[in-house]
Write an enzyme that holds these catalytic residues in place. Structure first.
Site, PDB file in Angstrom:
ATOM      1  CB  ILE A 151      27.078 -30.301  -5.827  1.00 46.05           C
ATOM      2  CG1 ILE A 151      26.435 -31.667  -5.600  1.00 46.05           C
ATOM      3  CG2 ILE A 151      26.299 -29.521  -6.894  1.00 46.05           C
ATOM      4  CD1 ILE A 151      25.028 -31.623  -5.055  1.00 46.05           C
ATOM      5  CG  ASP A 170      33.448 -24.751   1.616  1.00 46.01           C
ATOM      6  OD1 ASP A 170      33.646 -24.937   2.834  1.00 46.01           O
ATOM      7  OD2 ASP A 170      32.924 -25.613   0.889  1.00 46.01           O
ATOM      8  CB  CYS A 229      20.299 -26.273  -7.748  1.00 50.94           C
ATOM      9  SG  CYS A 229      19.828 -25.489  -9.279  1.00 50.94           S
ATOM     10  CG  ASP A 255      15.504 -27.253  -8.628  1.00 53.43           C
ATOM     11  OD1 ASP A 255      14.480 -27.364  -9.325  1.00 53.43           O
ATOM     12  OD2 ASP A 255      16.137 -28.229  -8.172  1.00 53.43           O
ATOM     13  CD  GLU A 260      11.310 -27.684  -2.148  1.00 55.66           C
ATOM     14  OE1 GLU A 260      11.354 -28.936  -2.167  1.00 55.66           O
ATOM     15  OE2 GLU A 260      12.224 -26.978  -2.573  1.00 55.66           O
ATOM     16  CG  HIS A 278      13.602 -30.145  -4.964  1.00 57.85           C
ATOM     17  ND1 HIS A 278      13.455 -29.979  -3.616  1.00 57.85           N
ATOM     18  CD2 HIS A 278      14.857 -30.629  -5.135  1.00 57.85           C
ATOM     19  CE1 HIS A 278      14.563 -30.345  -2.988  1.00 57.85           C
ATOM     20  NE2 HIS A 278      15.433 -30.751  -3.906  1.00 57.85           N
ATOM     21  CG  LEU A 279      12.639 -29.886 -12.084  1.00 55.49           C
ATOM     22  CD1 LEU A 279      12.525 -29.277 -13.473  1.00 55.49           C
ATOM     23  CD2 LEU A 279      11.785 -31.130 -11.977  1.00 55.49           C
ATOM     24  N   GLY A 280      16.622 -30.735  -9.332  1.00 54.74           N
ATOM     25  CA  GLY A 280      18.061 -30.939  -9.304  1.00 54.74           C
ATOM     26  C   GLY A 280      18.495 -32.370  -9.558  1.00 54.74           C
ATOM     27  CB  ALA A 281      18.002 -35.455  -7.837  1.00 61.33           C
TER      28      ALA A 281
END
Length: 525
Positions: A151, A170, A229, A255, A260, A278-281
């Site tokens: 991602i 990373d 996100c 997000d 939750e 939590h709209l990422g997907a």
């Protein structure tokens, strides 16, 4: 005919694919845990999203269950150890919603840059406050990625198209991969200092929990805007609010939250804060993609035995499986151990097999090592996709065989190359079935790698073990097993203790404060 239950709302194409592949399917959603427990025994497969909780109690009642398929990435709602103990394969669809999540992060970045939610509310209230909403351009700004995997790399590509400069932190990102992505790799401290926008794309692990802590948020550039996100818990929410209130943080968009559904949060109604549930997907395309993928994977497994994107088993033929199973368990534990202990950039992973281990199919063993190693940092890794993810991150993977026996009839050694040099661990099988650690960073030590463990490096001096035992006893900690090794008399010693309960940060701090302790940390298997 195999029979599958779809227990969460899913795109109708999933049921259609099951039926086309010769699998009977029932779509029954919204059941309570007790209702699901009462009915699960008749199904060979269970297809879920995030609502259904596949607990040990559910699995114990699932007498015929062979596979659980999660339409999506996260499997926090599945008890994977219990599923593995029951012989139930757990699958997910790790790449079905990558683009959707990346686009949501970009959308929130734009919303922060131009204060769109507040501007919308103000305009619809008839205020027309044109001078109040003075935004910033993203062009020419520096975007900091925390996590540059699947991602994160998509976000980087989109940001570069917006003429932003992209920097990344990373531990697994190699210079070659960074060059290919068009990003500049750097330390977390340098990223915090330079980024105008920060977006997180890493799973929630012991290493990433509160990666944006109060201390790290204080290191950020004044006016920074932060987007998450990925997973709740990556940011200290109280510290984030304090930064927003003080004006040090210019804006934040979440997000995901620690708790939750987030019906309440101290962040709500904070100036310059944007939230989504939590709209990422949550796009039509992503929902269709993950539904199709999970149905195809589960149907292939139930009808023909094919294994794809499984989190707890590798791709194996029926003939190889019984002999390879204990070796893969050993390989995954060794990979997990060195993954938890090795720090910094990992340029190379080497898997060296000796004796009987060298005569086996090495691909599942290598995959098991990489899965254990990478899973410390990513909850989407499995034995199927681990080699691909290692290659994507530019990690060199070496495989060495030596059929001649050494000190043990069979031995696996896993080594990693870091900036600090080569580090290795080794293990064998007792009674040809029981994985056992026999060497840790050059020190001979025999240990079972199970459950919650405490790892301690200390000066080999009289009285230390007594002081440690007293400290743990006073903390109410019960020791399950105790394993000790040392380089030489009076030198460096290593302790591995299995603990009945989770090793807390408070306990680690207490142990580190003991005289003679060089290192102390929690391990989990």
């Amino acid at each position: 005919m195999p029979k599958v239950l779809i227990s969460d709302k899913m795109d109708p194409k999933a049921a259609q694919i099951f039926r086309e592949r010769g699998v009977e399917v029932d779509e029954i959603t919204g059941k309570t845990p007790d209702e699901l427990k009462a009915m699960i025994g008749q199904y060979d497969g269970l297809a879920i999203r995030s609502s259904t909780k596949v607990t040990k109690e559910i699995l114990d009642a699932a007498t015929n269950l062979k596979v659980v398929g999660r339409a999506g990435i996260g499997v926090d709602n599945v008890d994977i150890p219990s599923a593995s103990a029951k012989g139930v394969v757990v699958m997910n669809t790790p790449f079905g919603n990558s683009i959707t999540t990346a686009e949501h992060a970009i959308a929130l970045m734009f919303a922060l840059a131009r204060d769109l939610p507040e501007a919308d509310k103000s305009t619809q209230a008839g205020k027309w406050e044109k001078n109040r909403f003075m935004g910033v351009e993203v062009t020419g700004k520096t975007l900091g990625l925390i996590g540059a995997g699947n991602i994160g790399s998509i976000v980087a590509d989109r940001a570069l198209g917006l003429k932003m400069k992209v920097i990344a932190y990373d531990p697994f990102l190699t210079p070659e991969r960074a060059l290919e992505m068009g990003v500049e790799k750097m330390t977390l401290d340098d990223l915090l200092l330079r980024a105008d926008f920060i977006t997180l794309h890493t799973p929630l692990t012991d290493q990433t929990r509160n990666i944006l802590s109060a201390e790290n948020l204080a290191k950020t550039k004044k006016g920074v805007r932060i987007i998450n996100c990925a997973r709740g818990g990556l940011i200290d929410e109280a510290a984030l609010k304090a930064g927003l209130d003080s004006g040090h943080i210019g804006g934040a968009a979440l997000d995901v939250f620690v708790q939750e559904p987030a019906k309440e949060s101290p962040l709500f109604n904070t100036p310059n804060f944007i939230s989504t549930p939590h709209l990422g997907a949550s796009t039509n395309e992503a929902q269709v993609n993950v539904a199709i993928q999970v149905a195809e994977q589960m149907a292939d497994f139930l009808v023909s035995g094919g294994v794809t994107n499984a989190l707890n088993v590798p791709s194996l033929s029926a003939e190889e499986a019984p002999r390879l199973k204990p070796y893969m368990a050993l390989a995954e534990k060794l990979g997990s151990l060195i993954g938890q202990l090795a720090h910094g950039e990992i340029a190379r992973v080497s898997i060296h097999s000796e004796g009987a281990a060298a005569e086996l199919n090495q691909k599942p063993i290598v995959s098991a090592v990489l899965a254990g190693f990478l899973r410390v940092h990513s909850d989407t890794v499995n034995m199927v996709n681990a080699p691909f993810l290692a290659k994507e991150r530019g990690m060199e993977v070496r495989e060495v065989r030596n059929e001649k026996e050494g000190d043990y009839h069979t031995l696996l050694r896993v080594s990693v190359k870091t900036a600090d040099g080569e580090r290795s661990v080794a293990g064998t099988l007792f009674s040809n079935t029981q994985p056992r650690l026999v060497e840790l960073f050059g020190i001979k030590v025999e240990a079972d790698l199970v459950g919650n463990m405490l790892y301690v490096v200390n000066e080999d001096a009289p009285g230390f073990i007594g002081r440690l035992g007293t400290t743990l006893g006073e903390a109410g900690v019960n020791i399950g097993t105790f394993h000790l090794g040392r380089r030489d008399t009076g030198g460096e010693a290593v302790l591995l203790l299995s603990i009945d309960d989770e090793v807390t940060p408070e306990l680690i701090a207490t142990v580190r404060a003991l005289p003679g302790v060089k290192t102390a940390m929690a391990l989990k298997f």
